[in-house]
Design a protein around this motif. Structure first.
Motif, PDB file in Angstrom:
ATOM      1  N   GLY A   1      48.678  -8.861  -3.317  1.00 32.62           N
ATOM      2  CA  GLY A   1      48.687  -9.972  -1.985  1.00 32.62           C
ATOM      3  C   GLY A   1      49.141 -11.360  -2.326  1.00 32.62           C
ATOM      4  O   GLY A   1      49.727 -12.071  -1.661  1.00 32.62           O
ATOM      5  N   PHE A   2      48.753 -11.758  -3.562  1.00 34.46           N
ATOM      6  CA  PHE A   2      49.028 -13.287  -3.779  1.00 34.46           C
ATOM      7  C   PHE A   2      50.440 -13.585  -4.236  1.00 34.46           C
ATOM      8  O   PHE A   2      50.902 -14.232  -4.058  1.00 34.46           O
ATOM      9  CB  PHE A   2      48.116 -13.633  -5.010  1.00 34.46           C
ATOM     10  CG  PHE A   2      46.625 -13.787  -4.863  1.00 34.46           C
ATOM     11  CD1 PHE A   2      46.082 -14.023  -3.229  1.00 34.46           C
ATOM     12  CD2 PHE A   2      45.646 -14.407  -5.690  1.00 34.46           C
ATOM     13  CE1 PHE A   2      44.941 -14.299  -3.028  1.00 34.46           C
ATOM     14  CE2 PHE A   2      44.303 -14.584  -5.360  1.00 34.46           C
ATOM     15  CZ  PHE A   2      43.939 -14.715  -4.251  1.00 34.46           C
ATOM     16  N   ALA A   3      51.132 -12.426  -4.919  1.00 35.06           N
ATOM     17  CA  ALA A   3      52.391 -12.226  -5.165  1.00 35.06           C
ATOM     18  C   ALA A   3      53.150 -12.376  -3.914  1.00 35.06           C
ATOM     19  O   ALA A   3      54.062 -13.042  -3.809  1.00 35.06           O
ATOM     20  CB  ALA A   3      52.839 -10.948  -5.963  1.00 35.06           C
ATOM     21  N   ALA A   4      52.917 -11.627  -3.070  1.00 33.36           N
ATOM     22  CA  ALA A   4      53.467 -11.907  -1.456  1.00 33.36           C
ATOM     23  C   ALA A   4      53.440 -13.076  -0.831  1.00 33.36           C
ATOM     24  O   ALA A   4      54.226 -13.604  -0.431  1.00 33.36           O
ATOM     25  CB  ALA A   4      53.022 -10.638  -0.702  1.00 33.36           C
ATOM     26  N   TRP A   5      52.029 -13.695  -1.038  1.00 30.67           N
ATOM     27  CA  TRP A   5      51.739 -14.890  -0.629  1.00 30.67           C
ATOM     28  C   TRP A   5      52.638 -16.055  -1.215  1.00 30.67           C
ATOM     29  O   TRP A   5      53.351 -17.150  -0.694  1.00 30.67           O
ATOM     30  CB  TRP A   5      50.364 -15.517  -0.957  1.00 30.67           C
ATOM     31  CG  TRP A   5      49.909 -16.242  -0.185  1.00 30.67           C
ATOM     32  CD1 TRP A   5      50.205 -17.493   0.243  1.00 30.67           C
ATOM     33  CD2 TRP A   5      48.166 -16.091   0.190  1.00 30.67           C
ATOM     34  NE1 TRP A   5      48.971 -18.011   1.062  1.00 30.67           N
ATOM     35  CE2 TRP A   5      48.104 -17.144   1.017  1.00 30.67           C
ATOM     36  CE3 TRP A   5      47.398 -15.051   0.111  1.00 30.67           C
ATOM     37  CZ2 TRP A   5      46.712 -17.371   1.470  1.00 30.67           C
ATOM     38  CZ3 TRP A   5      46.182 -15.170   0.782  1.00 30.67           C
ATOM     39  CH2 TRP A   5      45.748 -16.441   1.511  1.00 30.67           C
ATOM     40  N   ALA A   6      52.878 -15.750  -2.494  1.00 29.17           N
ATOM     41  CA  ALA A   6      53.838 -16.916  -3.209  1.00 29.17           C
ATOM     42  C   ALA A   6      55.265 -16.649  -2.810  1.00 29.17           C
ATOM     43  O   ALA A   6      56.086 -17.594  -2.792  1.00 29.17           O
ATOM     44  CB  ALA A   6      53.932 -16.639  -4.808  1.00 29.17           C
ATOM     45  N   CYS A   7      55.906 -15.477  -2.552  1.00 21.70           N
ATOM     46  CA  CYS A   7      56.963 -14.953  -1.730  1.00 21.70           C
ATOM     47  C   CYS A   7      57.295 -15.904  -0.784  1.00 21.70           C
ATOM     48  O   CYS A   7      58.391 -16.243  -0.521  1.00 21.70           O
ATOM     49  CB  CYS A   7      57.191 -13.463  -1.935  1.00 21.70           C
ATOM     50  SG  CYS A   7      57.581 -12.726  -3.516  1.00 21.70           S
ATOM     51  N   PHE A   8      56.071 -15.701   0.109  1.00 16.13           N
ATOM     52  CA  PHE A   8      56.499 -16.545   1.358  1.00 16.13           C
ATOM     53  C   PHE A   8      56.679 -17.969   1.151  1.00 16.13           C
ATOM     54  O   PHE A   8      57.923 -18.304   1.756  1.00 16.13           O
ATOM     55  CB  PHE A   8      55.247 -16.267   2.230  1.00 16.13           C
ATOM     56  CG  PHE A   8      55.093 -17.251   3.472  1.00 16.13           C
ATOM     57  CD1 PHE A   8      55.810 -16.851   4.509  1.00 16.13           C
ATOM     58  CD2 PHE A   8      54.290 -18.367   3.415  1.00 16.13           C
ATOM     59  CE1 PHE A   8      55.568 -17.692   5.612  1.00 16.13           C
ATOM     60  CE2 PHE A   8      54.576 -19.074   4.594  1.00 16.13           C
ATOM     61  CZ  PHE A   8      55.057 -18.639   5.630  1.00 16.13           C
ATOM     62  N   TYR A   9      56.014 -18.788   0.310  1.00 17.49           N
ATOM     63  CA  TYR A   9      56.370 -20.077   0.070  1.00 17.49           C
ATOM     64  C   TYR A   9      57.515 -20.233  -0.347  1.00 17.49           C
ATOM     65  O   TYR A   9      58.499 -21.168  -0.156  1.00 17.49           O
ATOM     66  CB  TYR A   9      55.195 -20.822  -0.509  1.00 17.49           C
ATOM     67  CG  TYR A   9      53.872 -20.916   0.547  1.00 17.49           C
ATOM     68  CD1 TYR A   9      54.314 -21.997   1.532  1.00 17.49           C
ATOM     69  CD2 TYR A   9      52.751 -20.164   0.659  1.00 17.49           C
ATOM     70  CE1 TYR A   9      53.222 -22.201   2.456  1.00 17.49           C
ATOM     71  CE2 TYR A   9      51.915 -20.371   1.463  1.00 17.49           C
ATOM     72  CZ  TYR A   9      52.086 -21.457   2.431  1.00 17.49           C
ATOM     73  OH  TYR A   9      50.859 -21.796   3.170  1.00 17.49           O
ATOM     74  N   SER A  10      57.844 -19.173  -1.525  1.00 17.26           N
ATOM     75  CA  SER A  10      59.240 -19.555  -2.108  1.00 17.26           C
ATOM     76  C   SER A  10      60.548 -19.346  -1.317  1.00 17.26           C
ATOM     77  O   SER A  10      61.432 -19.690  -1.433  1.00 17.26           O
ATOM     78  CB  SER A  10      59.107 -18.654  -3.257  1.00 17.26           C
ATOM     79  OG  SER A  10      58.357 -18.785  -4.338  1.00 17.26           O
TER      80      SER A  10
END
Length: 164
Positions: A40-49
């Motif tokens: 979930g945190f990886a997807a969270w980072a993708c969103f902001y990236s």
């Protein structure tokens, strides 16, 4: 309130709740650990990236999901062709990596890092696609919510001038 402070508060609160819920949920419909925090945190980072907002959410969801699919195809093909061959696995990864790059010609899948994150999460989660997909989607949606919540204090603190 400064933007990064507001964003930090919203992300911190939602990330804490997500972690607590993930740790307390042991099964959902027969799945082992349906929410995987690091995925979930990886997807969270993708969103902001990917730039955030609705466009970043769309790119994140599309790229993460197709990356997971590419990971599944890589794993499936390698195990069908020669399950114990590092060379075959390497060739399957090469084809999959090529596919993850070429799919970026289509705008909704244009976030190449998101595709690689989706595949990496699939492999890192032991090739369990269900909990990987659920966690990627939940992480991206929480990122979207954290951005919206982080902007609330900024919007409510502004005053607009009325025309005379």
């Amino acid at each position: 309130m400064k933007k990064l402070i507001a964003l930090g508060i919203s992300i911190g609160l939602l990330a804490g709740v997500f972690t607590a819920v993930s740790a307390s949920v042991h099964s959902l419909g027969g799945l082992r650990a349906p929410l995987v925090v690091w995925v979930g945190f990886a997807a969270w980072a993708c969103f902001y990236s990917a730039g955030g907002k609705a466009a970043g959410l769309g790119k994140t969801l599309g790229a993460n999901a197709t990356g997971l699919l590419w990971g599944w195809l890589i794993f499936w093909a390698a195990t069908q062709l020669a399950p114990d061959s590092a060379v075959i696995l390497g060739l399957c990864v090469a084809v999959g990596a090529f596919g993850m790059c070429v799919q970026a010609r289509w705008s909704p899948l244009s976030f190449i890092p998101g595709a690689f994150v989706g595949a990496a999460c699939y492999f890192g989660n032991g090739t369990v696609w269900q909990s990987t997909l659920i966690s990627l989607v939940v992480g991206a949606l929480l990122a979207y919510a954290s951005e919206a919540l982080g902007e609330l204090p900024l919007r409510t603190g502004r005053t607009t001038k009325q025309p005379a």
